[in-house]
Design an enzyme around this catalytic site. Structure first.
Site, mmCIF file in Angstrom:
data_model
loop_
_atom_site.group_PDB
_atom_site.id
_atom_site.type_symbol
_atom_site.label_atom_id
_atom_site.label_comp_id
_atom_site.label_asym_id
_atom_site.label_seq_id
_atom_site.Cartn_x
_atom_site.Cartn_y
_atom_site.Cartn_z
ATOM 1 C CB SER A 1 68.329 130.486 26.059
ATOM 2 O OG SER A 1 69.558 130.147 24.987
ATOM 3 C CE LYS B 1 72.241 133.973 19.220
ATOM 4 N NZ LYS B 1 70.777 133.377 18.862
ATOM 5 N N GLY C 1 56.514 136.522 26.877
ATOM 6 C CA GLY C 1 55.764 137.739 26.970
ATOM 7 C C GLY C 1 55.846 138.559 28.072
ATOM 8 C CB THR D 1 59.763 131.082 19.694
ATOM 9 O OG1 THR D 1 60.800 130.346 18.752
ATOM 10 C CG2 THR D 1 60.458 132.212 20.291
ATOM 11 C CB CYS E 1 66.906 121.187 16.961
ATOM 12 S SG CYS E 1 67.950 120.094 17.520
#
Lengths: 301, 294
Positions: B18, B46, B244, B193, B131
């Site tokens: 995403s 997204k 990666g 991430t 979040c």
């Protein structure tokens, strides 16, 4: 990418009319007229020549599989070898470069670069026979001058690139004005025909900045000129301010750090009066009056 | 290399992460060729939030050794803009659509899920839980109890598969994954991430407009492999592995670690058609009776 050179140039869609005194009858072409679609995916092209022009390197390649770009469009470049192939360090992401020259009659693409960081250093190592990966053409190119105006090309440093191809494609333009730091860099002025040159240190041409020349050139002809500019942020901001002061339309080919060049990463946003826009999609050329300032965060350091 | 995820048949096991590919923008840039050669077996859009978001101020990117730090800040048109403008275009893609959503409270997440629950264009939903819950201050995807509470509330709202995107910035990622499974998640995806930052080379101030950012690319590959391996051991539900992936071998590693699907992220930035190459390389490795590491 901080050191990323020269992503620049594509015209601002006129769909969002700006405060400009653009004549209502301005024959602005549709956005598609300034964007040639790119083949999907990156492709390998062969480097066919490398020339030094003062402090800059001209890299020429043969793009057999790609369409001809519009002036102001850009490509994402990376060396086919030793470029983040899985085991390397930097460079890792491709770098954005405006096309310097792309003659209609062959498949040649010329780019101009200055060795300022790991990406440009690696590109500067390439020699004829080496392979380059390209994605492009990308972004929107320059739009023709508004009716009854002639193009005035104003460039600085490695940012002269999109002005050379624009000069090739324009039927008519006034004498280009170019600024460089010093004489060694000013040697690249020959890439643009019959240019007037200024250098910061006075070692060649006018001692001063290119906007000095611009004011001289424009004086008394404010209603006959449209400015096309590309260069370092401080120069572009000076050009923008002069054009705003004199109510002259200007198209600025901007640079911002980019990871992808095709709208995927959302990294290259620049602040405009209407909010953040992705420079790779809505630019890299923007109408100057869309900007409060051409000093963009994260560029030109 | 056909594969099934939660009852969804896919042509191959490679999708996108995403936020790493904007199919609408790419169609504008590459034209019809994007659709003819669409590189992903399913498309993950997204992150959508209820309200529009401008995202973080630039600069948003920093190239690091073999990777990228981004501080994009989830710009989105918001739910209304997504439904009106983006969904009709994304529905034209030749592959199943997975919509990634994020809410700042469980109620917001619920509202987002209800909005997509009956949309035939949408095959599955992915929850971005990286979040903080503004009501508790805890990151929903970093705390097993927070995540359980969220899922127990929203799981009944749709019959569509619910994929939980796990944060790698958690003390015990397999524990979070087990909590997701127990609370009804259909699958988990990881890794998001890793937190990182960069300083301006001269001033020493944080470079990114958002202060810090998220690290991705080959730099995080080994971390991703370890977390996918550990999570796949901990749960029975399918795992979507990412982090990666640049080559078929990287995809194969994640599949061998227990993933059902593999997602390509940062590599899309280097080559928009990278996923097609990775799929072909993976296929060649599968065809090899002894696909030893190289």
């Amino acid at each position: 990418m901080s050191a990323g050179p020269a992503a620049s140039a594509g015209p601002a869609p006129r769909a969002a009319p700006t405060a400009h005194a653009a004549p209502a009858a301005s024959a602005a072409p549709a956005a598609s007229a300034v964007r040639t679609p790119a083949p999907f995916g990156r492709r390998a092209v062969a480097v066919t020549a490398r020339e030094r022009h003062g402090a800059y390197t001209l890299l020429r390649c043969e793009d057999a599989g790609g369409p001809r770009p519009r002036a102001g469009q850009f490509y994402m470049l990376s060396a086919a070898e030793r470029w983040g192939g899985g085991d390397g360090e930097r460079p890792f992401l491709p770098r954005a470069f405006s096309v310097l020259r792309a003659p209609a009659e062959d498949r040649r693409l010329d780019f101009l670069l200055e060795d300022v960081g790991p990406g440009t250093r690696r590109l500067d190592e390439l020699r004829p026979g080496d392979r380059l990966h390209v994605v492009g053409p990308l972004g929107n190119g320059f739009e023709p001058p508004r009716e009854r105006r002639r193009a005035l090309l104003v460039g600085g440093g490695v940012g002269i690139a999109p002005l050379a191809i624009w000069q090739d494609q324009l039927e008519d333009s006034t004498r280009p004005l170019l600024g460089f730091r010093d004489r060694a860099r000013a040697a690249a002025a020959g890439l643009v025909s019959s240019a007037r040159v200024a250098t910061d240190d006075g070692s060649f041409g006018h001692h001063g900045v290119v906007t000095d020349l611009m004011r001289q050139e424009i004086a008394g002809r404010e209603s006959e000129i449209e400015v096309y500019a590309c260069g370092p942020p401080a120069m572009l901001e000076a050009v923008r301010a002069v054009c705003a002061e004199l109510a002259i339309p200007a198209q600025l080919a901007l640079e911002a750090g980019m990871a992808c060049g095709f709208g995927a990463c959302f990294g290259c946003v620049v602040p405009t009066r209407a909010g953040l826009v992705r420079l790779c999609l809505d630019g890299p050329v923007l109408d100057a009056d869309r900007l409060e300032s051409a000093l963009l965060p994260g560029t030109g350091h | 290399m056909t594969v099934e995820l939660c009852g969804i048949a896919l042509e191959h096991p490679v999708i996108n992460a995403s936020g790493t590919f904007d199919a609408i923008a790419a169609r504008r840039v590459f034209g019809a060729e994007l659709i003819e050669r669409f590189p992903f077996a399913a498309f993950v859009s997204k992150t959508v939030t209820l309200a529009p978001r401008q995202g973080n101020p630039p600069p948003r990117l920093w190239e690091t050794g073999s990777g990228l730090i981004n501080s994009i800040g989830l710009p989105t048109k918001g739910l209304e803009g997504y439904l009106g403008e983006d969904l009709p275009e994304l529905a034209e893609l030749p592959v199943p659509l997975i919509v990634n959503v994020m809410g700042f409270t469980p109620a917001e997440v619920g509202e987002l899920i209800r909005a997509f629950a009956d949309r035939p264009e949408v095959t599955a939903l992915e929850l971005n839980v990286s979040c903080p819950n503004v009501e508790t201050g805890l990151v929903m995807g970093a705390d097993p109890r927070e995540l359980s509470a969220l899922l127990e509330r929203v799981r009944p709202l749709t019959d569509k598969p619910l994929i939980v995107k796990l944060s790698p910035n958690a003390t015990d990622v397999p524990a979070v994954a087990r909590a997701a499974e127990r609370a009804g998640a259909s699958a988990v995806s990881l890794i998001n991430t890793l937190r990182g930052m960069a300083l301006h080379p001269r001033s020493g101030a944080p470079w990114l407009g958002g202060g810090g950012g998220g690290v991705s690319g080959p730099a995080v590959r080994s971390v991703a492999l370890a977390q996918v391996y550990a999570v796949a051991e901990a749960v029975e539900i399918p795992v979507i592995g990412m982090g990666g992936v640049q080559r078929g071998q990287d995809a194969l590693d994640l599949l061998r670690a227990g993933a059902t699907l593999v997602a390509v992220g940062t590599e899309n930035f280097r080559d928009p058609a990278a996923a097609s190459r990775i799929t072909a390389e993976l296929s060649a490795l599968h065809g090899n009776s002894a696909p030893e590491l190289t």
